[in-house]
Design an enzyme around this catalytic site. Structure first.
Site, PDB file in Angstrom:
ATOM      1  N   SER A   5       0.843  -1.194   0.000  1.00 43.12           N
ATOM      2  CA  SER A   5       0.000   0.000   0.000  1.00 43.12           C
ATOM      3  C   SER A   5       0.876   1.241   0.000  1.00 43.12           C
ATOM      4  CB  SER A   5      -0.889   0.000   1.254  1.00 43.12           C
ATOM      5  OG  SER A   5      -1.537   1.234   1.430  1.00 43.12           O
ATOM      6  N   TYR A  26      -3.294  -1.206  10.485  1.00 40.75           N
ATOM      7  CA  TYR A  26      -3.191  -1.398   9.033  1.00 40.75           C
ATOM      8  C   TYR A  26      -1.861  -0.872   8.507  1.00 40.75           C
ATOM      9  CZ  TYR A  26      -4.554  -1.248   4.101  1.00 40.75           C
ATOM     10  OH  TYR A  26      -4.606  -1.437   2.737  1.00 40.75           O
TER      11      TYR A  26
END
Length: 261
Positions: A132, A145
């Site tokens: 990400s 996350y």
């Protein structure tokens, strides 16, 4: 174009979002694709689908063994399965923290652990981890996350170094991509009104220099490139598919911005 003819791929989280787009791309390019997820089989015509939890070591081991027994090889592994939940660190329940790390990091570890010996046996392999932009920069209230996505880059580089030259391992770092998870994140901010959700997603898109959020198939094409021999001298790398987001300073992301799923 069927550059993956006779190649076998496993894709985790292959029933929706980026994972589904990756499955579709690899199937179109001729691979035999085994989809692995907690969901039922998608409409894409995969060779096999295993409904498993990637954090369950026995289920992972069994899925890899069944794939190897049926096809005799695994050439490509795409670790896409991932989850997230937003909350400040001190308000994040311990079980949520552990579950996010378990799925996003340990799931990728387990899939690689049992797939790598198969790749070594056939003399080659390509592993792609879906990381990400939050592997490099943090969104507010997303510590679990963000931590998990940072960890995936460490895993990527370690596997690349440990198993070169036989196995290549790379990561893809998407920006905001139109997926069910992004829609869910938008609804968390603005409620269920479809027009409000659309406006929120457009707002997130304007933060990207390209002026929009990405499409799952745009990420899938990069994954296919990394899985192919066209990227034969690339390993230990992270390719950003973020519409220029990480090139902006300062990076401004909304409280519930989602990086890829």
């Amino acid at each position: 174009m069927e550059e993956f003819t006779d190649k076998v791929a496993i894709v985790t989280g292959g029933s929706s979002g980026i994972g589904l787009a990756v499955v579709d791309a690899l199937v179109r390019y001729g691979a035999k694709v085994v989809s692995v997820s907690l969901d039922e089989k998608s409409d894409v015509n995969v060779s096999d689908h295993f409904k498993i939890d990637v954090t369950n070591e026995e289920e992972v081991k069994e899925a890899v063994e069944k794939t190897t027994k049926k096809y005799g090889r695994i050439d490509i592994l795409v670790n896409n399965a991932g989850i997230e939940q937003y909350s400040p660190l001190h308000l994040t329940p311990t079980e949520i923290w552990r579950r996010i790390i378990d799925v996003n990091v340990n799931g990728s570890y387990l899939m690689a652990k049992y797939t790598i010996p198969v790749m070594l046996a056939i003399g080659h392999g390509s592993i792609i981890n879906i990381a990400s932009v939050q592997s490099y920069a943090a969104t507010k209230n997303a510590a679990a996350y963000v931590t998990s996505k940072h960890a995936l880059l460490g895993l990527t580089r370690s596997v690349a170094i440990d198993y070169a030259p036989k196995i290549r391992c790379n990561a893809v770092c998407p920006g905001t991509i139109m997926t069910p998870m992004v829609i869910k994140a938008a609804k968390m901010e603005v409620g269920e009104d479809e027009n409000a959700v659309e406006r929120k997603i457009e707002e997130w898109g304007r933060q990207h220099p390209m002026g929009r959020i990405g499409r799952p198939e745009e990420v899938a094409e990069v994954v296919a490139f990394l899985a192919s021999d066209r990227s034969s001298f690339i390993t230990g790398a992270c390719l950003t598919v973020d519409g220029g987001l990480l090139s902006k300073l300062p990076i401004s992301t909304p409280n519930a911005d989602n990086s890829h799923h």
